[in-house]
Design a protein around this motif. Structure first.
Motif, short mmCIF file in Angstrom:
data_model
loop_
_atom_site.label_atom_id
_atom_site.label_comp_id
_atom_site.label_asym_id
_atom_site.label_seq_id
_atom_site.Cartn_x
_atom_site.Cartn_y
_atom_site.Cartn_z
N PHE A 51 45.81 19.69 25.61
CA PHE A 51 45.32 21.01 25.20
C PHE A 51 45.92 22.04 26.14
CE2 PHE A 51 42.26 24.40 26.17
CZ PHE A 51 42.04 24.95 24.93
N VAL A 52 46.44 23.13 25.56
CA VAL A 52 46.98 24.23 26.36
C VAL A 52 46.41 25.53 25.81
CG1 VAL A 52 49.05 25.44 27.15
CG2 VAL A 52 49.13 22.98 26.75
N ALA A 53 45.82 26.34 26.69
CA ALA A 53 45.29 27.64 26.29
C ALA A 53 45.95 28.73 27.11
CB ALA A 53 43.78 27.68 26.48
N TYR A 54 46.24 29.85 26.46
CA TYR A 54 46.74 31.05 27.12
C TYR A 54 45.66 32.11 26.99
CZ TYR A 54 51.20 28.61 26.63
OH TYR A 54 52.21 27.68 26.68
N LEU A 55 45.11 32.56 28.11
CA LEU A 55 43.99 33.49 28.11
C LEU A 55 44.45 34.86 28.61
CD1 LEU A 55 41.41 31.15 29.91
CD2 LEU A 55 41.74 31.40 27.43
N ASP A 56 44.10 35.91 27.88
CA ASP A 56 44.37 37.25 28.40
C ASP A 56 43.51 37.47 29.64
OD1 ASP A 56 44.95 39.17 25.36
OD2 ASP A 56 46.31 38.09 26.67
N PRO A 57 44.09 38.05 30.69
CA PRO A 57 43.41 38.07 31.98
C PRO A 57 42.23 39.03 32.07
CG PRO A 57 45.50 39.21 32.13
CD PRO A 57 45.46 38.57 30.77
N ASP A 58 41.96 39.83 31.03
CA ASP A 58 40.81 40.71 31.09
C ASP A 58 39.51 39.98 30.80
OD1 ASP A 58 42.21 40.74 28.43
OD2 ASP A 58 40.32 41.66 27.83
N GLY A 59 39.58 38.75 30.27
CA GLY A 59 38.37 38.02 29.89
C GLY A 59 37.68 37.38 31.09
N LEU A 60 36.37 37.14 30.95
CA LEU A 60 35.61 36.52 32.03
C LEU A 60 36.10 35.12 32.33
CD1 LEU A 60 31.95 37.63 31.17
CD2 LEU A 60 33.41 38.48 33.00
N THR A 61 36.51 34.36 31.29
CA THR A 61 36.99 33.00 31.52
C THR A 61 38.26 33.00 32.36
OG1 THR A 61 36.04 32.28 29.42
CG2 THR A 61 37.70 30.86 30.41
N LEU A 67 25.26 33.05 38.55
CA LEU A 67 26.54 33.53 39.03
C LEU A 67 26.29 34.68 39.98
CD1 LEU A 67 29.65 33.23 38.64
CD2 LEU A 67 29.48 35.06 36.94
N PRO A 68 26.79 34.65 41.20
CA PRO A 68 26.58 35.75 42.13
C PRO A 68 27.04 37.08 41.52
CG PRO A 68 27.61 33.88 43.23
CD PRO A 68 27.60 33.57 41.77
N ALA A 69 26.23 38.11 41.75
CA ALA A 69 26.52 39.40 41.13
C ALA A 69 27.88 39.94 41.53
CB ALA A 69 25.42 40.40 41.50
N GLY A 70 28.32 39.64 42.74
CA GLY A 70 29.60 40.15 43.22
C GLY A 70 30.79 39.60 42.46
N ASN A 71 30.62 38.52 41.69
CA ASN A 71 31.72 37.92 40.97
C ASN A 71 31.89 38.49 39.56
OD1 ASN A 71 32.48 36.28 43.04
ND2 ASN A 71 31.34 34.49 42.31
N VAL A 72 31.02 39.39 39.17
CA VAL A 72 31.12 39.99 37.85
C VAL A 72 31.53 41.45 38.00
CG1 VAL A 72 29.88 40.59 35.74
CG2 VAL A 72 29.35 38.46 36.94
N ARG A 73 32.67 41.83 37.40
CA ARG A 73 33.16 43.20 37.53
C ARG A 73 32.88 43.96 36.25
NH1 ARG A 73 39.27 43.27 39.24
NH2 ARG A 73 39.44 42.13 37.27
N SER A 74 32.42 45.20 36.40
CA SER A 74 32.27 46.03 35.22
C SER A 74 33.64 46.56 34.82
CB SER A 74 31.33 47.20 35.54
OG SER A 74 31.85 47.99 36.60
N THR A 75 33.83 46.80 33.52
CA THR A 75 35.10 47.29 33.01
C THR A 75 35.10 48.81 33.02
OG1 THR A 75 35.36 45.35 31.62
CG2 THR A 75 36.66 47.28 31.04
N HIS A 76 36.16 49.39 33.54
CA HIS A 76 36.32 50.84 33.54
C HIS A 76 36.29 51.32 32.09
CE1 HIS A 76 38.15 54.79 34.03
NE2 HIS A 76 38.03 54.66 35.34
N THR A 79 44.43 47.24 37.62
CA THR A 79 43.33 46.82 38.49
C THR A 79 42.32 45.97 37.74
OG1 THR A 79 43.59 48.78 39.88
CG2 THR A 79 41.47 47.63 39.98
N GLU A 80 41.95 46.42 36.54
CA GLU A 80 40.91 45.73 35.77
C GLU A 80 41.43 44.46 35.10
OE1 GLU A 80 37.60 46.48 35.02
OE2 GLU A 80 37.64 47.97 36.62
N VAL A 81 42.61 44.55 34.50
CA VAL A 81 43.13 43.44 33.69
C VAL A 81 43.89 42.43 34.55
CG1 VAL A 81 44.66 42.85 31.76
CG2 VAL A 81 43.19 44.86 31.63
N GLY A 82 44.51 42.90 35.63
CA GLY A 82 45.24 41.98 36.50
C GLY A 82 46.72 41.92 36.19
#
Length: 251
Positions: free
Chosen positions: A87-97, A131-140, A180-183
């Motif tokens: 299995f191979v997945a390509y994930l857009d970097p803006d997602g939480l996963t 999940l520690p709160a510091g690991n979740v970023r809000s989206t601009h 910054t947000e998307v990476g």
């Protein structure tokens, strides 16, 4: 280390299986094949159910991978034994996963094959209950608007200047907050999204030329170059792998 000989077209293991394409995701399941040196704009997650895969980084380092996470923009090659299934997945970097996957590289070199394998190894979370709160970023809000507009834009995601005008901020500011947000820079995200949309056009019956024009590529050659750069395969190889085109080597 002596650099291994990458198989030519006649001896390369070929991809065969099914694909799912959706917003922020391209996932392949089936027989994993070889891919020459390339980099992709998304976060790649790989699992091998049967067989053997060797990943090679840009410095020539190698690692046998039963599972791996490959960060965006990192050059690598894939060499698979015949009939390797996975299995191979390509994930857009803006997602939480994708963000969670990239956090696994803390303390690791993102450019080394051995790190890609190490980052994917199972590990208990620091706190299995939350999940520690510091690991979740809000989206601009500008980035949220930009992603919504660009994903649904007729003719494929627009240029940065066009998108900034729609969002209502300057191109330089949008470029900064998007990266910054998307990476990834917007240009890299745009290429990957256009490729996803283009393959969707072909899957609905369109030709490569029609797909290229529908999502903003100059022509089918432009689409082909982008596909090879991002996935290490040509569009034709991808379409054969997922059964949307006949295999010329099968009589």
């Amino acid at each position: 280390m002596t650099a291994p000989h990458l198989p030519d077209d006649a001896t390369r293991s070929r991809w065969r299986g099914g694909v799912v394409v959706g917003p922020g995701l391209m996932a392949f399941t089936g027989r994993i094949g070889d891919a020459p040196a390339h980099a992709h704009a998304g976060v790649q997650v790989l699992f091998v159910a049967r067989g053997r895969i060797v990943l090679r980084d840009a410095e020539g380092g190698e690692a046998v991978a039963e599972m791996a996470i490959i960060p965006p923009g990192v050059g690598h090659e894939v060499r698979a034994d015949p009939d390797t299934i996975g299995f191979v997945a390509y994930l857009d970097p803006d997602g939480l996963t994708a963000r969670a996957a990239l956090r696994r590289f803390a303390g690791l070199s993102t450019g080394r094959a051995e790190s890609w394998v190490a980052a994917a190894q199972p590990r208990p979370p620091a706190n299995p209950l939350d999940l520690p709160a510091g690991n979740v970023r809000s989206t601009h809000p500008a980035v949220a608007d930009a992603l919504r507009i660009a994903t649904g834009y007729e003719g494929g995601p627009p240029t940065l200047v066009e998108l900034a005008a729609r969002v209502g901020i300057s191109p330089s500011r949008l470029s900064h907050v998007f990266a910054t947000e998307v990476g990834l820079p917007y240009a890299a995200w745009r290429r990957w999204t256009r490729l996803q949309l283009g393959l969707g056009v072909v899957g609905s019956g369109g030709s490569l030329t029609e797909a290229a024009h529908a999502v903003g590529f100059a022509d089918s050659a432009h689409l082909t170059r982008t596909c090879r750069e991002l996935m290490g395969l040509t569009p034709t190889e991808v379409l054969i792998a997922i059964g949307w085109r006949p295999d010329p080597q099968v009589s």
